[in-house]
Design a protein around this motif. Structure first.
Motif, PDB file in Angstrom:
ATOM      1  N   GLY C 237      31.279  36.349  45.416  1.00  0.00           N
ATOM      2  CA  GLY C 237      32.625  36.373  44.843  1.00  0.00           C
ATOM      3  C   GLY C 237      33.689  35.886  45.791  1.00  0.00           C
ATOM      4  O   GLY C 237      33.419  35.159  46.751  1.00  0.00           O
ATOM      5  N   ASN C 241      36.744  40.755  46.139  1.00  0.00           N
ATOM      6  CA  ASN C 241      36.287  40.760  44.759  1.00  0.00           C
ATOM      7  C   ASN C 241      34.838  40.304  44.738  1.00  0.00           C
ATOM      8  O   ASN C 241      34.533  39.123  44.572  1.00  0.00           O
ATOM      9  N   THR C 244      29.809  38.651  40.691  1.00  0.00           N
ATOM     10  CA  THR C 244      30.079  37.887  39.485  1.00  0.00           C
ATOM     11  C   THR C 244      30.573  38.828  38.420  1.00  0.00           C
ATOM     12  O   THR C 244      30.485  40.043  38.559  1.00  0.00           O
ATOM     13  N   PRO C 262      31.203  33.505  39.049  1.00  0.00           N
ATOM     14  CA  PRO C 262      31.549  34.229  40.274  1.00  0.00           C
ATOM     15  C   PRO C 262      33.000  34.680  40.213  1.00  0.00           C
ATOM     16  O   PRO C 262      33.841  34.005  39.616  1.00  0.00           O
ATOM     17  N   MET C 263      33.281  35.793  40.804  1.00  0.00           N
ATOM     18  CA  MET C 263      34.663  36.243  40.889  1.00  0.00           C
ATOM     19  C   MET C 263      35.459  35.180  41.626  1.00  0.00           C
ATOM     20  O   MET C 263      34.983  34.592  42.597  1.00  0.00           O
ATOM     21  N   ASP C 307      40.120  36.503  39.719  1.00  0.00           N
ATOM     22  CA  ASP C 307      39.780  37.796  40.317  1.00  0.00           C
ATOM     23  C   ASP C 307      40.984  38.718  40.216  1.00  0.00           C
ATOM     24  O   ASP C 307      42.067  38.294  39.827  1.00  0.00           O
TER      25      ASP C 307
END
Ligand code: FMN
Ligand code: SF4
Ligand code: SF4
Ligand code: SF4
Ligand code: SF4
Ligand code: FES
Ligand code: FES
Lengths: 169, 792, 438
Positions: C237, C241, C244, C262-263, C307
C-alpha cells in the motif's frame, strides 16, 4: 419438541427457534432474526407472531413491537407471495433504477408497498441492497437480480408468475 | 469519590470525580439547558441541547454525559454553543405546533423557555407541519404527538422509574414516535391505549405539552392557580404534593396535584392517587350542612348551632346518666395529629371514656414496645432512598405504599442497593430484589420463629428451606439494613422479627400502614389501652394531669359488641366508616345515639343522629405522621362552604357539653410565655406558640379552633414527639421515634385489618373520587367506553 | 450472481480465491485455508497484534482505524467474556464489496474472526450480515457448519486447548445498524440505536464484555496478513495505509465491478483504466468516492491517491471504497435529493439534529426538485447541514450532512439554475416515504 405449546409456527421453524435462543449469552439476541424468519413463514409479523415471540423471549409485546417497527424489512401487513424490491439508490439510479421501478409499477399495476389483487406480487422501492456494481438491481424475496433491463425484468416476473422463480429463504 | 477541580466559564468548580458536568454546573449555579437529561434516569445524549465546549475536544460535547475531570476547561455559553442550541430548537420547531398560547403546557414548557432564550422563534421552513390528532391514552394520560420532542423521558420514567414499561419508541427516523402498550388495532375502540399504573409520572417528566393529564388539562393556566404544598391523603407514605387551587363560588377548588418543588421525601414521585384523586374534595356528594335526625326518622338540615347544641346536650345527658363507659369513640386515619390528639383527650376527659379506637392497619403498639429503649432504630422514609440494603417482610409496597416502592427501585437502580424480599406472594418488588424468598401461605409466623432460632419452623415458613437459610445468612451479613415490615406481621410475630433485626447492629425498622395518618392515629392514642405515645392507660405518667379513667376501654370490636348488648349509649365517629369496614349490622346501633363527622353519606353516616359535615385533609392545616414516623406539615389548599374541620367541631361539641375549653385546648394570650425554649411548662403553651410565631415573623392566629393551639401540649406530653417547630412549619419532614416506656403487654389483641387498597382505591374516600372510579373502570377492562377521542 | 471482473493493475490478496470455489471448505483448505489461524495459535496473541500493527491495515468499514491498534485496546484481563463482532451490515450506498467476500470466500471471514478472537482472548465471535443478504447468510452458515464439522470451531480448536464458537446473525433492514454500537444493540435484540461513547466497545461492548468490532473485509484480510507477514502486506500500500482493498466502482463507468487495488492507487486511473472510463463516452461530471456519505469530487479533483490520508486531504473520504461515478447527464439536484432521502430513511431518529435535519433537507430538496424552490432554500439546506455537522449523536448525521454540503457548495449554481428553470416544472421522480408504512 417446541418449548411453546400450541406454537403458531411449523414444527421446523418452532424447533429452529428453540435452538436459536440457546445460541446467545442472552436469549433476546434472537429477536431480530426470529422476527424475520417468522415473517418468512407467516408472510408478515402478525399479532400472533408478536405474542409468541414475546413469550419465547420473555419480553413484553410492546418491546417486540418497538424493535420490529425499527427494521424496514419487517412488515405488519401481508405482502405478495413474491415481494419485488427495486433499488433506486444512487448507483442503481444512475443506471436506470427508476425506470425499472416504473416498469414494475406499470407491469404489476401496483405502487410502492402495494400488493397485486391476486396476492402474487407486491412491490417496494428499497434502499441500496449491496449490488451497486451490478446495477440496476432488485430482489424478489431474498433472491438477487442484477444488471436489469426492462426486458430482463419481464422475464424474471414471468418466471415467478409461472412459479419457477427461486425462493431463497 | 475524590474531588476534582475544573473550570466552567472561568469559574473554578470542585465536585466529586465522576459527577456529570451538567450536575456539577447546576450545583455551581450554572444552568445548562437539557431536554433529554433527567436526574436519576439513564443517559440519552439525544437532544443535544446541553452541548458545551471542552478544551482539547474536537467537537462540542454533551454536558449530560460527560463526567467532570481534573483540570477540565469548559465553556457553557459561547456564540458557537448558542448557535448550536438555536439550530437544534429550530429543527425541533420545524415540526412543532407554534401555538403555545393554547397549549396545555404553556407557561410550564421547557421548549418554550428555550426558544425564547435562544431566539429560535421564527420558522425557516415552508413545508406543512405534520398534523396529528391528539390521543387519549387513558383516563389520565393524553398524548399530542406533534408536540413531542422525543426526549424519551417518559419512556424511561415508566420503565426505569416505575418498572411498568408501558411506553415504547416505535418506527425510526422522523417517523419515530412514542407508543403506548396497547396498539390501536388491538383495542376495542381502535385507538391506542395505556394499560399501566396511571401514575402520571410520564406526564410530570415531559418537558413540553406532549403528554398532558386528563384531570388538569385545559382547565386553567398555571399562572391562574395558587399552589399549596401539603401531604397526600391517600396512603401511609405521606408524599409531599403541591395542589393547584383555583377560587370558585363556594370555596377553592383543587384542580391539579403535582409535586413541583420536589423537596419531599417522595422527590419526583406521586402515584395515581396522589396526582389525581384529590377530586373527591370537589364531589357534589359532599355533605355541606349539618343534619339532625328527626323523630320521624328523617335527617334534616339544621344550623350549626342547633347541631352542636343537640349533640352536646345528648352526649352530656347520656354521659351523666349512663356513664362515660357507655360511650364509644372511633377516630379516623386521616385526621391530623392535632385532631387525633384532641379527639382522644375529648373522649377521655370530656366523655370520660377509654372506649376509643380507630381502624388499625398495622400493629404500632407492638412495634413501639418491641423497640422500647432503643435509639436510632426506626427508619425514616428518607432511608429508603439511600440504604445499602433493604429487607421487606410482608406487605406489597407497589400497591400499598407506591412511594416506598418508588424509592426502593431508585435505591436499587442508583445506589446498587441490595433488596431482600420475603413474601407469601410474588410481589412486584421481587423484580428488583437480589433475593426473593417465597414464603408458604401464612408463613410469616413460622418465618419469625425460624429467624428467632426455631429451626423446626423452617418447613412451615418456606418449601425451599435451603433458600431460607441462604436468605437469612445473606440478610444477617448486611451491616446496614433497613427492615420494612408489612402489616401481616403483628403481635408476637412482629416482636420476634424485630428482635431478630436488633441482632444486626446497623438495622433500622419501619412498619408500613395504610392511611395518611394511620401512624399518627396510633401515636396520638386513638386506642383503648394506650394514651398518646404508647403510654398505658393504666399508668398515665405525663398524662396524669388529665385525670382520665385508668382502666382499658373497649376496642373497636368490643364497642360494637357492647352496642349489640344494648350497652352503648352513644357513639362518636370522626371520619371513619366502621359500619362498612367491619361489616357491622346497622341494627346494633338502633338504640345508640350516634354522632358522625363525615364528608359523605357513608354507611356509618346513614345511621347517625347528628352528622357534622367535615373538611378533609386537603382543607385544613396541621401535622401528620407517615408510616415511618416522619412528621410533616399539611396545609389548607381546598375550601368548601358548609364544612368545618374536625378540630373545630370537637371543640364546639365539647363546649356544648359544658366542658372547660381552656383545659381542653390551651389557647389565647397568656402571660407566662417562655419563648418555647423549655419543655415541661405546665401552662402557657398556647402563648409559647404565639410567641414563637411572632418571633418567626408569622402571624399568631389563635382561637380554640386553631389546631396549632394544641401542638405545645403534644410536644410537651407525648413521648417521642419532641419536634422541631421550624422544621415542621417550613414544610420539611422530620423523623420522630416512638418512645414506648414498657415492654409488650401479653395477649393483646392487635385487631389489624388492612385496608386492602390497591393502586386505584382509597378506602371509602376513594369511592367518591371520579378520577379513581374512571381509572378503576378503565383498568378493570370494562369496554373502554370512558375513552373518547381527543376532539371532545 | 454478481459478475467477477478483473484488471491487470489489481493486486489480489483478499480476492485471491474469488471464483475458485473456495466456499467449499476443502477447496479453501487446498488454497492455504486455515493455515493462518494455526500459525496464530502457535505464535500467540502478541505476535498476532504486532503483525497486524505492522501491516498498516486500517479498518475497511469506513473510518480507517488501524486494526492492530484496535485489537490491542482490549484489556487482557476481563471479568466478562470478550467477543469478536464482524460487521457485515454493508449498507452504505455504492458499497458491495463484503458481498463478494461472503460469496466467494466465506471461510476467510471465519478464519479472520478466529484470529481476532485469539488476539484478544475471546471465545466467541458473531458474524452479522444485513437481512437482505440471506443467500450470503446461507453460505456463511454452511461454511460455519463445515468448519464445526471439521473441528476447526468449537472446543479445543486445532488441539490448542482453546475453544472458539461462531454465531451468524441476520439483520432486518437498517443502515444505522452498521454503526458499531448500534450493531451491538441490534445483536442484543434491540432497536438499532447507538450507544453513548465512552465506554468504547473494546472496554464495554456486547453484553457488557470487551468487544472488537471489525468490518468483514478487515477481518478477511487478517489471515492473508498473518501468512504473508505484516511488513510484506504494508509494502503493497501507500504510506500509513497498508495493503490492498476492494473498491467497488459503480455508476457511469464502462466496466463496473469490485476490484482489488493497492491502497493509494490513483482514483482517476481507477475510473478511466480499471473501470474502463465513462460509460458511452460521456463526460465525467462528478465522483462520490467512498460510498454515499463522502463529499463529492469534481473531475478536476480526482487525480488523487485512494487512501485514507490522501482522500482526507482532498476534502473527502475513502469511506467504504464504493466509488460512484456520475456522468454529465446527471442532475445534481436529483442526486442530492436521492442521497438525503436515503439518510432520512435510515436515520434512527434518536437525536434531534439528524432526525429533524435529514427530514427537513429532504422535504426542502423535494420541493426544489419538484419546481417549488427558491434561492433561500439552497441557503437553508446549507444552514441545516452545517448545523448537523459534528452535533449529532453518531456519525450518521455527519454522513448525511457532508455529501449535502458538498453538493450545495460545489454545485450551487446548478441548484440556482435549476430553481430558476423549474419554476413550473413537473416532478420527474417521486421519492417515496419508505419508512412509516408499518
Ligand atoms: C451510519 C454508519 C453505518 C456504518 N455501516 C457500516 C457497515 O455497514 N459496515 C461496516 O463494516 N462498518 C460500518 N460502519 C462503521 C462501523 O461503525 C465501524 O467503524 C466499523 O465496523 C469498524 O470496523 P473496521 O475498523 O474494520 O472498519 C458504519 C458507521 C456508521 C456511522
Ligand atoms: S402513567 Fe405511569 S405507568 Fe402509565 S405510562 Fe405513564 S409513567 Fe407509565
Ligand atoms: S412525550 Fe414528552 S417526555 Fe415523552 S418523549 Fe415526547 S416530549 Fe419527551
Ligand atoms: S404513594 Fe401514597 S402518599 Fe404518595 S402519592 Fe401515592 S397515595 Fe399519596
Ligand atoms: S445521528 Fe442521531 S438520529 Fe442519526 S442515526 Fe445517529 S443517533 Fe440516530
Ligand atoms: S445502489 Fe442499488 S444496490 Fe447499491
Ligand atoms: S440533555 Fe444532554 S443531550 Fe439531551
Amino acid at each position: 419438541m417446541s418449548t411453546i405449546t400450541n406454537s403458531i409456527f411449523s414444527p421446523e421453524t418452532a424447533a429452529r427457534f428453540d435452538r436459536l435462543v440457546t445460541l446467545y449469552p442472552v436469549k433476546r439476541s434472537a429477536l431480530v432474526p426470529m422476527l424475520l424468519y417468522a415473517q418468512d413463514e407467516v408472510g408478515y409479523v402478525s399479532d400472533a407472531v408478536v405474542t409468541e415471540i414475546a413469550e419465547r423471549l420473555d419480553l413484553l409485546e410492546l418491546d417486540v413491537r418497538n424493535v420490529l417497527s425499527y427494521y424496514s424489512m419487517l412488515r405488519t401487513k401481508p405482502a405478495g407471495k413474491y415481494n419485488v424490491q427495486v433499488c433506486t439508490n444512487i448507483s442503481c439510479m444512475l443506471r436506470g433504477g427508476y425506470e425499472i421501478l416504473d416498469h414494475c409499477k406499470h407491469k404489476l399495476g401496483i405502487g410502492h408497498k402495494e400488493v397485486t389483487a391476486d396476492k402474487v406480487f407486491s412491490l417496494e422501492e428499497v434502499e441500496c441492497i449491496g449490488a451497486c456494481c451490478w446495477a440496476p438491481a432488485m430482489q424478489v424475496n431474498y433472491d438477487f437480480h442484477d444488471n436489469l433491463t426492462t426486458v430482463k425484468v419481464d422475464e424474471i416476473l414471468a418466471t415467478y408468475r409461472a412459479g419457477q422463480g427461486k425462493d431463497v429463504k | 469519590m475524590p474531588d476534582v477541580t475544573f473550570t466552567v466559564d472561568g469559574k473554578q468548580i470542585t465536585a466529586p470525580a465522576g459527577t456529570l458536568l451538567i450536575e456539577a454546573c447546576k450545583s455551581a449555579g450554572i444552568e445548562i439547558p437539557a431536554f433529554c437529561y433527567y436526574p436519576g434516569l439513564s443517559l440519552q445524549a439525544a437532544c443535544r441541547m446541553c452541548v458545551v465546549r471542552i478544551e482539547k475536544m474536537p467537537k462540542l460535547q454533551t454536558a449530560c454525559t460527560t463526567p467532570v475531570a481534573e483540570g477540565m476547561v469548559v465553556s457553557s455559553e459561547t456564540p458557537e454553543i448558542a448557535q448550536a442550541r438555536k439550530a437544534t430548537l429550530q429543527l425541533l420547531l420545524g415540526n412543532h405546533p407554534l401555538d403555545c398560547p393554547v397549549c396545555d403546557a404553556g407557561g410550564e414548557c421547557e421548549l418554550q423557555d428555550m426558544t425564547f432564550k435562544y431566539g429560535a422563534g421564527e420558522s425557516l421552513y415552508a413545508e406543512a407541519k405534520n398534523h396529528r390528532e391528539e390521543q387519549q391514552w387513558s383516563p389520565v394520560v393524553y398524548f399530542d404527538r406533534p408536540r413531542c420532542i422525543l426526549c424519551y423521558r417518559c419512556v424511561r420514567m415508566c420503565g426505569e422509574g416505575m418498572d411498568v414499561f408501558a411506553l415504547g419508541i416505535q418506527n425510526r427516523g422522523s417517523s419515530a414516535v412514542i407508543a403506548p402498550n396497547i396498539p390501536a388495532h388491538q383495542s376495542p375502540d381502535h385507538l391506542a391505549h395505556l394499560d399501566c399504573e396511571q401514575c402520571g409520572m410520564c406526564i410530570d417528566a415531559c418537558p413540553v405539552g406532549a403528554l398532558t393529564s386528563g384531570a388538569y388539562r385545559y382547565k386553567t393556566r398555571p399562572w391562574e392557580m395558587n399552589h399549596v404544598a401539603t401531604i397526600c391523603t391517600h396512603c401511609g407514605d405521606g408524599c409531599k404534593t403541591t395542589l393547584g387551587v383555583r377560587s370558585t363560588s363556594d370555596g377553592a377548588e383543587i384542580v391539579r396535584g403535582d409535586n413541583r418543588d420536589k423537596s419531599g421525601i417522595n422527590g419526583d414521585f406521586l402515584c395515581n392517587k396522589g396526582r389525581y384523586a384529590f377530586d373527591f374534595a370537589n364531589s357534589p356528594e359532599r355533605i355541606t350542612a349539618p343534619l339532625v335526625r328527626q323523630p320521624d326518622g328523617s335527617l334534616k338540615e339544621v344550623s350549626w348551632e342547633e347541631a352542636f347544641a343537640h349533640a352536646g346536650k345528648k352526649l352530656r345527658e347520656l354521659r351523666d346518666a349512663k356513664g362515660g363507659s357507655s360511650i364509644g369513640v372511633i377516630g379516623g386515619n386521616r385526621l391530623t395529629n392535632e385532631e387525633a390528639y384532641l379527639l382522644q383527650k375529648f373522649a377521655r376527659t370530656v366523655l370520660g371514656t377509654n372506649n376509643i379506637d380507630h381502624h388499625r392497619t398495622a400493629d404500632y403498639v407492638t412495634f413501639a414496645q418491641a423497640l422500647a429503649g432503643q435509639q436510632g432504630r426506626t427508619a425514616s422514609w428518607r432511608d429508603t432512598q439511600s440504604y445499602p440494603a433493604v429487607l421487606i417482610v410482608g406487605g406489597d409496597p407497589t400497591n400499598q405504599a407506591p412511594g416506598t416502592a418508588w424509592n426502593l427501585r431508585a435505591d436499587v437502580r442508583l445506589n446498587k442497593a441490595r433488596l431482600y424480599v420475603a413474601n407469601t406472594d410474588e410481589i412486584k418488588l421481587r423484580r428488583q430484589a437480589k433475593a426473593f424468598l417465597q414464603l408458604a401461605p401464612f408463613g410469616y409466623g413460622a418465618l419469625t420463629a425460624y429467624l428467632a432460632g426455631d429451626a423446626a419452623s423452617a418447613s412451615n415458613a418456606a418449601t425451599n428451606t435451603s433458600a431460607l437459610d441462604t436468605f437469612r445468612d445473606a440478610v444477617k451479613a448486611e451491616e446496614k439494613l433497613l427492615i420494612l415490615i408489612g402489616s401481616e406481621l403483628r403481635g408476637a410475630d412482629l416482636k420476634r422479627l424485630i428482635e431478630f433485626g436488633l441482632t444486626i447492629p446497623g438495622a433500622k425498622f419501619a412498619l408500613l400502614s395504610d392511611y395518611a395518618n394511620s401512624r399518627g392515629a396510633a401515636d396520638m392514642g386513638l386506642l383503648p389501652d394506650m394514651l398518646p405515645g404508647y403510654v398505658p392507660v393504666s399508668n398515665p405518667g405525663p398524662f396524669a394531669e388529665h385525670n382520665a379513667p385508668t382502666k382499658n376501654g373497649l376496642n373497636m370490636l368490643e364497642i360494637f359488641e357492647a352496642a349489640g348488648r344494648g350497652e352503648l349509649s352513644a357513639l362518636y365517629v370522626v371520619n371513619s366508616n366502621p359500619i362498612s369496614r367491619y361489616n357491622v349490622d346497622p341494627a346494633v346501633l338502633k338504640d345508640t345515639f350516634v354522632v358522625v363527622h363525615e364528608m359523605f353519606m357513608t354507611e356509618t353516616a346513614q345511621l347517625a343522629d347528628v352528622i357534622l359535615p367535615a373538611a378533609n385533609l386537603y382543607e385544613k392545616g396541621g401535622s401528620v405522621t407517615n408510616s415511618y414516623g416522619d412528621l410533616q406539615l399539611v396545609q389548607k389548599a381546598g375550601d368548601r362552604a358548609g364544612v368545618r374541620t374536625d378540630f373545630e367541631m370537637i371543640v364546639r361539641v365539647a363546649d356544648k357539653m359544658g366542658a372547660d375549653i381552656k383545659a381542653l385546648v390551651p389557647f389565647g394570650k397568656g402571660l407566662r410565655a417562655d419563648m418555647g425554649q423549655s419543655r415541661g411548662a405546665q401552662s402557657g403553651e398556647a402563648d409559647r406558640h404565639a410567641v414563637w410565631l411572632t418571633a418567626n415573623n408569622l402571624e399568631p392566629k389563635l382561637s380554640p379552633f386553631d389546631s396549632w393551639a394544641i401542638l405545645d401540649e403534644i410536644q410537651r406530653l407525648v413521648p417521642g414527639y419532641n419536634l422541631l417547630r421550624l422544621q415542621l412549619l417550613s414544610g420539611n419532614d422530620q423523623h420522630l421515634e416512638p418512645a414506648a416506656a414498657s415492654a409488650a403487654s401479653a395477649n393483646r389483641r392487635d385487631l389489624v385489618l388492612p385496608s386492602g387498597d390497591t393502586l386505584f382505591t382509597s378506602g371509602t374516600l376513594g369511592r367518591f373520587s371520579p378520577a379513581l372510579n374512571d381509572v378503576q373502570r378503565y383498568q378493570g377492562n370494562e369496554p373502554l367506553i370512558q375513552i373518547h377521542t381527543a376532539a371532545e | 450472481m454478481p459478475t467477477l471482473v478483473s484488471h491487470p493493475d489489481e493486486v489480489k490478496v483478499i480476492s485471491r480465491r474469488f471464483g475458485q470455489g473456495a466456499a467449499d471448505i476443502d477447496k479453501y483448505i487446498e488454497l492455504d485455508g486455515y493455515k493462518a489461524v494455526q500459525k496464530a495459535i502457535a505464535e500467540g496473541p502478541d505476535w498476532i497484534i504486532n503483525t497486524m500493527k505492522a501491516s498498516g491495515l486500517r479498518g475497511r468499514g469506513g473510518a480507517g482505524f488501524p486494526t492492530g491498534m484496535k485489537w490491542s485496546f482490549v484489556p487482557k484481563q476481563s471479568e466478562k467474556p470478550k467477543y469478536v463482532l464482524v460487521n457485515g451490515d454493508e449498507s452504505e450506498p455504492g458499497t458491495c464489496k463484503d458481498h463478494v467476500i461472503f460469496l466467494h470466500d466465506p471461510h476467510a471471514v471465519i478464519e479472520g474472526t478466529m484470529i481476532a478472537g485469539l488476539a484478544i482472548g475471546s471465545k466467541m465471535g458473531f458474524i452479522y450480515l444485513r437481512g437482505e443478504y440471506r443467500y450470503l447468510l446461507k453460505i456463511m452458515e454452511k461454511a460455519v457448519a463445515d468448519a464445526y464439522a471439521k473441528g476447526f470451531l468449537g472446543k479445543n480448536i486445532f488441539g490448542s486447548g482453546i475453544d472458539f464458537d461462531i454465531v451468524t446473525q441476520s439483520g432486518a433492514g437498517a443502515y444505522e445498524v452498521g454503526e458499531e454500537s448500534a450493531l451491538m444493540e441490534s445483536l442484543e435484540g434491540k432497536r438499532g440505536v447507538p450507544r453513548i461513547k465512552p465506554p468504547f466497545p473494546a472496554v464495554v461492548g456486547l453484553y457488557g464484555g470487551p468487544t472488537v468490532i471489525n468490518n468483514a473485509e478487515t477481518i478477511a484480510s487478517a489471515p492473508h496478513i498473518l501468512l504473508m507477514g505484516g511488513e510484506e502486506y504494508a509494502k503493497i500500500g501507500s504510506e500509513r495505509n497498508g495493503g490492498t482493498r476492494l473498491f467497488g466502482i459503480s455508476g457511469h463507468v464502462e466496466r463496473p465491478g469490485v476490484y482489488e487495488l493497492p491502497m493509494g492507487y490513483n482514483l482517476k486511473k481507477a475510473i478511466y483504466d480499471v473501470a474502463g472510463g465513462i460509460k458511452d463516452g460521456k463526460k465525467l461530471k462528478a465522483v462520490v468516492p467512498g460510498g454515499s456519505s463522502c463529499p463529492v469530487l469534481l473531475p478536476e479533483e480526482i487525480d488523487v491517491g485512494l487512501d485514507f490520508d490522501q482522500m482526507g486531504k482532498a476534502g473527502t473520504m475513502l469511506g467504504s471504497g464504493g466509488i460512484v461515478v456520475l456522468d454529465e447527464t446527471v442532475s445534481i439536484v436529483e442526486f442530492a435529493l436521492r442521497t438525503i432521502a436515503f439518510y432520512q430513511h435510515e436515520s434512527c431518529g434518536w437525536c434531534i439534529p439528524c432526525r429533524e435535519g435529514t427530514d427537513w433537507i429532504k422535504k426542502t430538496l423535494t420541493r426544489v426538485y419538484n419546481g417549488g424552490g427558491s434561492k433561500k432554500d439552497v441557503a437553508n439546506v446549507q444552514y441545516l447541514a452545517e448545523n448537523m455537522m459534528g452535533r449529532t449523536f453518531c456519525p450518521l448525521g455527519d454522513a448525511a450532512a457532508m455529501p449535502t454540503l458538498g453538493f450545495v457548495k460545489k454545485f450551487r449554481k446548478e441548484f440556482e439554475d435549476y430553481i430558476e428553470g423549474h419554476k413550473a416544472g413537473t416532478p420527474i421522480i417521486t421519492v417515496e416515504q419508505l419508512v412509516g408504512a408499518h
